[in-house]
Design a protein around this motif. Structure first.
Motif, PDB file in Angstrom:
ATOM      1  N   ASP A  22       0.863  -1.179   0.000  1.00 45.04           N
ATOM      2  CA  ASP A  22       0.000   0.000   0.000  1.00 45.04           C
ATOM      3  C   ASP A  22       0.895   1.223   0.000  1.00 45.04           C
ATOM      4  N   ASP A  23       0.850   1.993  -1.083  1.00 41.43           N
ATOM      5  CA  ASP A  23       1.683   3.192  -1.141  1.00 41.43           C
ATOM      6  C   ASP A  23       0.918   4.440  -0.697  1.00 41.43           C
ATOM      7  N   THR A  25      -1.803   5.610  -1.983  1.00 40.98           N
ATOM      8  CA  THR A  25      -2.519   6.256  -3.091  1.00 40.98           C
ATOM      9  C   THR A  25      -3.573   5.286  -3.629  1.00 40.98           C
ATOM     10  N   ASP A  26      -4.300   5.733  -4.636  1.00 40.90           N
ATOM     11  CA  ASP A  26      -5.271   4.871  -5.316  1.00 40.90           C
ATOM     12  C   ASP A  26      -4.655   4.195  -6.539  1.00 40.90           C
ATOM     13  N   ALA A  27      -3.343   4.264  -6.685  1.00 34.73           N
ATOM     14  CA  ALA A  27      -2.663   3.696  -7.849  1.00 34.73           C
ATOM     15  C   ALA A  27      -2.912   2.187  -7.935  1.00 34.73           C
ATOM     16  N   MET A  28      -3.024   1.693  -9.186  1.00 33.86           N
ATOM     17  CA  MET A  28      -3.180   0.257  -9.421  1.00 33.86           C
ATOM     18  C   MET A  28      -1.883  -0.266 -10.017  1.00 33.86           C
ATOM     19  N   TYR A  29      -1.530  -1.492  -9.615  1.00 35.18           N
ATOM     20  CA  TYR A  29      -0.297  -2.100 -10.095  1.00 35.18           C
ATOM     21  C   TYR A  29      -0.558  -3.505 -10.604  1.00 35.18           C
ATOM     22  N   LYS A  70     -11.440  -4.565 -13.792  1.00 34.99           N
ATOM     23  CA  LYS A  70     -10.223  -4.347 -13.007  1.00 34.99           C
ATOM     24  C   LYS A  70      -9.991  -5.387 -11.913  1.00 34.99           C
ATOM     25  N   ARG A 101     -10.354  -8.877  -1.481  1.00 40.20           N
ATOM     26  CA  ARG A 101      -9.688  -8.260  -2.622  1.00 40.20           C
ATOM     27  C   ARG A 101     -10.178  -8.967  -3.880  1.00 40.20           C
TER      28      ARG A 101
END
Length: 192
Positions: A22-23, A25-29, A70, A101
């Motif tokens: 978890d960085d 942010t809402d970024a997806m990887y 997604k 998840r």
């Protein structure tokens, strides 16, 4: 579109570390062999195409609990992909119930179908790498929708390999998974 994050100063991550990452942010990887791959924001055209296909599947009568956008799929070894659209089998939908998840794990049944909408400079990823990963995962059908090349490629799982059919213009798309599908490449690509 994806960019590999600079991991030169850190060690390779495990799959479990990826799931716990978890960085803030809402970024997806996506995840490839221990490295995070930052997913860039989708273009409006890619989003519209994925939504159009989703609506077509809903009109075919596919229940909402079997459709997802997604969702992560653990494909091979330590690789995690995030297709634009996923159609679950009933067995997979049941396995996903209550999940914290939206991730299709290796011990779960594979999705019936995944759809990738090609982003600029990403065609190699969708046509080559993801093709082999989705095949190794045993996904029945894989669609590559390419708004730049104005075509839809349908890969069907037949006796352990994908057989490819390319659709352009008013060609009616044939699907092993959805025999009642009445959809053409031009209809899918109308957003472009």
């Amino acid at each position: 579109m994806a960019i590999t994050l600079d991991q030169s100063s850190s060690r390779i991550m495990t799959l479990q570390e990826f799931f716990n990452y978890d960085d803030g942010t809402d970024a997806m990887y996506e995840f490839e062999d221990g490295e995070l791959i930052l997913m860039m924001a989708e273009s409006e055209i890619n989003r519209r195409i994925a939504m159009f296909i989703l609506v077509c599947f809903v009109q075919l009568g596919i229940p909402a609990d079997r459709l997802s956008m997604k969702t992560e799929i653990v494909t091979t070894g330590s690789r995690v992909r995030i297709p634009d659209l996923v159609v679950f089998s009933q067995e997979l939908a049941t396995a996903m119930e209550g999940a914290k998840r939206s991730t299709v794990m290796p011990e779960m049944p594979p999705p019936l179908l995944v759809v990738e909408v090609v982003s600029p400079n990403q065609s190699n990823l969708d046509y080559r790498y993801k093709r082999s990963e989705y095949a190794a995962r045993g996904i029945t059908e894989y669609w590559i929708v390419d708004p730049i090349a104005q075509k839809a490629t349908v890969l069907e799982w037949v006796e352990g390999l994908y057989e490819e059919q390319v659709y352009v213009g008013d060609s009616a798309i044939a699907s092993l998974v959805f025999a009642d599908l009445k959809l053409t490449a031009a209809q899918i690509l109308q957003c472009y």
